[in-house]
Design a protein around this motif. Structure first.
Motif: not given
Length: 288
Positions: A1-5, A23-27
């Motif tokens: 899943m990209n940031l646009d989603n 900003k993606y932080l992680g999972s």
């Protein structure tokens, strides 16, 4: 899943919230997190975008219930759910300032360990068993992990050393966890990666990620310390008893970890999650 989603999803559910950057932080195993406008953390269930994971919205609702209840009741900061998705598949809260404990220097110092036992005690006092029921917090259970561990034990290709470890650990956990009179509300994932700290005072200032919270044996809060070795686990257990008189069984905490990592390994291997299975296997090997 990209940031646009992620952005499209947030804007659909909260059209008045203006998004400037993400900003993606992680999972983790069950969720993924993004930072919005440098100020808000949004945590999404993995089941939104990965159909291999069930969409456990009841876990989000439980966490939201707990966090709302905690506001103003603790000496440490807890996230305030300012945005909750209509379908309870994700929520957002203002970023808690501080440093993640696992990124702090000298993070196993006595000061940090003493702060941890004080925080753990406070958590169990702030939410009693009756409050936990009202907040829809479930009881600790081993049924799922027992089934997974037994599946590994029954596998003819299983490592005999791991079979012996898993059987002994499972037997001890199932026997020792049965008396429920000493159970308490527990965060159940109070690891270094879920605590914010003041690196000068060497004190916990915030606690995040309450999705695993349960009412259960206090040792289930201590299990992760066994990853740092017996000496650290026994030290934290002794500090807890010194702090408030709570007697901890280090063997039970250690066995909970051994039992669960074998169950997790079996689960990930069966579902084809090789990277996650490899991660668990490395933890298993550390015990052999």
């Amino acid at each position: 899943m990209n940031l646009d989603n992620y952005q499209q999803l947030i804007q659909k559910d909260f059209p008045d919230f203006k998004i400037q950057d993400l900003k993606y932080l992680g999972s983790g195993w069950d969720n993924a997190a993004v930072l919005v406008n440098g100020d808000y953390v949004f945590r999404f269930l993995r089941g939104i975008f990965d159909k291999n994971y069930p969409l456990k919205t009841e876990d989000v609702q439980k966490e939201v219930n707990i966090l709302n209840y905690l506001q103003g009741k603790t000496s440490f900061a807890a996230p305030k759910p300012d945005f909750v998705a209509p379908d309870a598949s994700y929520f957002g809260y203002k970023l808690i300032p501080g440093t993640l404990w696992d990124q702090a220097p000298d993070h196993l110092s006595d000061e940090y360990l003493q702060s941890w036992v004080a925080t753990r005690s406070e958590i169990s006092k702030v939410i009693g068993k009756s409050e936990a029921v009202n907040l829809k917090v479930p009881n600790y259970g081993t049924d799922k992990n027992e089934a997974l561990a037994r599946a590994y034990i029954a596998d003819p290709s299983a490592d005999p050393r791991v079979v012996q470890m898993a059987q002994a650990a499972m037997d001890y956990v199932c026997t020792r966890c049965e008396p429920k009179d000493s159970w308490a509300f527990i965060h159940e994932d109070l690891q270094l990666s879920n605590c914010m700290v003041d690196t000068v005072a060497k004190k916990i200032t915030g606690v995040i990620d309450w999705m695993e919270a349960e009412v259960g044996p206090v040792e289930a809060e201590f299990y992760f310390w066994s990853k740092y070795g017996k000496e650290v686990l026994h030290k934290v257990a002794a500090l807890q008893q010194e702090y408030d008189g709570t007697v901890i069984d280090p063997k039970l905490a250690r066995c909970i970890h051994q039992f669960y990592i074998v169950a997790d390994y079996q689960d990930f291997k069966t579902r084809g999650f090789s990277e996650a299975a490899d991660h668990k296997w490395r933890q298993i090997e550390a015990y052999l």
